[in-house]
Design a protein around this motif. Sequence first.
Motif, mmCIF file in Angstrom:
data_model
loop_
_atom_site.group_PDB
_atom_site.id
_atom_site.type_symbol
_atom_site.label_atom_id
_atom_site.label_comp_id
_atom_site.label_asym_id
_atom_site.label_seq_id
_atom_site.Cartn_x
_atom_site.Cartn_y
_atom_site.Cartn_z
ATOM 1 N N GLY A 183 13.758 13.772 -2.310
ATOM 2 C CA GLY A 183 13.427 14.943 -2.198
ATOM 3 C C GLY A 183 13.395 15.685 -3.481
ATOM 4 N N LEU A 184 14.871 15.469 -4.351
ATOM 5 C CA LEU A 184 14.809 16.188 -5.672
ATOM 6 C C LEU A 184 13.770 15.540 -6.756
ATOM 7 N N LEU A 185 13.465 14.547 -6.531
ATOM 8 C CA LEU A 185 12.587 13.869 -7.505
ATOM 9 C C LEU A 185 11.023 14.535 -7.045
ATOM 10 N N ALA A 186 10.756 14.559 -5.891
ATOM 11 C CA ALA A 186 9.535 15.336 -5.311
ATOM 12 C C ALA A 186 9.236 16.715 -5.827
ATOM 13 N N PHE A 187 10.507 17.260 -5.689
ATOM 14 C CA PHE A 187 10.803 18.649 -6.094
ATOM 15 C C PHE A 187 10.434 18.825 -7.461
ATOM 16 N N THR A 188 11.116 17.975 -8.306
ATOM 17 C CA THR A 188 11.151 18.313 -9.894
ATOM 18 C C THR A 188 9.738 17.885 -10.353
ATOM 19 N N GLU A 189 9.053 16.837 -9.672
ATOM 20 C CA GLU A 189 7.713 16.518 -9.983
ATOM 21 C C GLU A 189 6.760 17.750 -9.784
ATOM 22 N N LYS A 190 6.856 18.311 -8.725
ATOM 23 C CA LYS A 190 5.838 19.219 -8.415
ATOM 24 C C LYS A 190 6.036 20.654 -9.380
ATOM 25 N N GLN A 191 7.350 20.772 -9.608
ATOM 26 C CA GLN A 191 7.781 21.896 -10.727
ATOM 27 C C GLN A 191 6.988 21.527 -12.049
ATOM 28 N N ARG A 192 7.189 20.266 -12.398
ATOM 29 C CA ARG A 192 6.230 19.983 -13.631
ATOM 30 C C ARG A 192 4.766 19.773 -13.608
ATOM 31 N N GLY A 193 4.281 20.108 -12.408
ATOM 32 C CA GLY A 193 2.936 20.073 -12.148
ATOM 33 C C GLY A 193 2.234 18.392 -12.135
ATOM 34 N N ALA A 194 3.200 17.545 -12.051
ATOM 35 C CA ALA A 194 2.676 16.240 -11.905
ATOM 36 C C ALA A 194 2.181 15.962 -10.402
ATOM 37 N N SER A 195 0.861 15.382 -10.104
ATOM 38 C CA SER A 195 0.544 15.073 -9.039
ATOM 39 C C SER A 195 1.149 13.911 -8.440
ATOM 40 N N PRO A 196 1.346 13.742 -6.854
ATOM 41 C CA PRO A 196 1.830 12.475 -6.616
ATOM 42 C C PRO A 196 1.109 11.352 -6.897
ATOM 43 N N SER A 197 -0.152 11.287 -7.051
ATOM 44 C CA SER A 197 -1.019 10.285 -7.265
ATOM 45 C C SER A 197 -0.823 9.763 -8.757
ATOM 46 N N ALA A 198 -0.291 10.524 -9.518
ATOM 47 C CA ALA A 198 0.085 9.989 -10.867
ATOM 48 C C ALA A 198 1.387 8.925 -10.761
ATOM 49 N N ASN A 199 2.023 9.131 -9.756
ATOM 50 C CA ASN A 199 3.276 8.170 -9.492
ATOM 51 C C ASN A 199 2.684 6.988 -8.915
ATOM 52 N N ARG A 200 2.496 5.936 -9.645
ATOM 53 C CA ARG A 200 1.797 4.660 -9.283
ATOM 54 C C ARG A 200 2.969 3.801 -8.197
ATOM 55 N N ALA A 201 4.129 4.344 -8.031
ATOM 56 C CA ALA A 201 4.868 3.503 -7.055
ATOM 57 C C ALA A 201 4.538 4.309 -5.722
ATOM 58 N N LEU A 202 3.870 5.161 -5.525
ATOM 59 C CA LEU A 202 3.120 5.580 -4.211
ATOM 60 C C LEU A 202 2.127 4.965 -3.776
ATOM 61 N N VAL A 203 1.218 4.310 -4.679
ATOM 62 C CA VAL A 203 -0.051 3.986 -4.528
ATOM 63 C C VAL A 203 -0.242 2.375 -5.022
ATOM 64 N N ASP A 204 0.585 1.791 -5.598
ATOM 65 C CA ASP A 204 0.336 0.507 -6.022
ATOM 66 C C ASP A 204 1.554 -0.393 -5.564
ATOM 67 N N ALA A 205 1.601 -0.935 -4.404
ATOM 68 C CA ALA A 205 2.425 -1.767 -3.909
ATOM 69 C C ALA A 205 2.879 -2.958 -4.572
ATOM 70 N N GLU A 206 2.079 -3.687 -5.117
ATOM 71 C CA GLU A 206 2.052 -4.907 -6.069
ATOM 72 C C GLU A 206 2.872 -4.473 -7.427
ATOM 73 N N ALA A 207 2.533 -3.720 -7.902
ATOM 74 C CA ALA A 207 3.217 -3.223 -9.251
ATOM 75 C C ALA A 207 4.750 -2.622 -8.828
ATOM 76 N N THR A 208 4.753 -1.936 -7.935
ATOM 77 C CA THR A 208 6.203 -1.601 -7.279
ATOM 78 C C THR A 208 7.013 -2.889 -7.082
ATOM 79 N N ALA A 209 6.621 -3.784 -6.206
ATOM 80 C CA ALA A 209 7.509 -4.976 -5.718
ATOM 81 C C ALA A 209 7.617 -5.523 -7.059
ATOM 82 N N LYS A 210 7.040 -5.821 -8.233
ATOM 83 C CA LYS A 210 7.166 -6.707 -9.213
ATOM 84 C C LYS A 210 8.352 -5.978 -9.884
#
Length: 186
Positions: free
Chosen positions: A41-68
């Motif tokens: 939650g803290l990470l999501a809040f700070t990212e929102k404050q910095r204006g970064a979109s959740p889609s910029a975080n590949r951990a949310l969309v790239d399961a293969e890269a995250t698993a690696k």
Amino acid sequence: MTTDTDTAEAEVEAPPAAKRRVPRHRLVLAAAVIVALAAGGLLAFTEKQRGASPSANRALVDAEATAKAVGDVSNALVKVLSYQHGDVAATEKAAAQLLEGKAAGQYRALYGQVKAQAPAQRLTLTTRVVRAGVTRLSGDTAHLLVFLDQVSTRNGKPAGGTAAAQLAITARLRDGQWRITEIRSS
């Protein structure tokens, strides 16, 4: 109108659920889940404050890269945070291959004590990654939260209980392999 006997009967009939105790392991697990959720939650809040979109975080969309990233970092931590008193050089060699930057310097400073004491004290340390997750993955950088258990033995006999640790890890992808660049206790 309520009488004293009605009140006494109500107290007697109260369910015993309020007196049940929750097992310790469930409390520890619940606390770990709460900490992980709060960190997320803290990470999501700070990212929102910095204006970064959740889609910029590949951990949310790239399961293969995250698993690696999770696999490489987990394997690296097991190798560099475990040692056998008869072969501390193997752990040092693994650290030279798997750690870079600040993490390599931190490790060298701490591992000097291990090299000096482990053989004389016949200590062995076994590390196991209990849970690891990527909190942020962008480009060639990954940030992970890792929960570890460590067990030490002296002359093959337990030298204490299991020690738990929570680490915040930063890793960089180089030549197809995630290497740890920073280790912080959380």
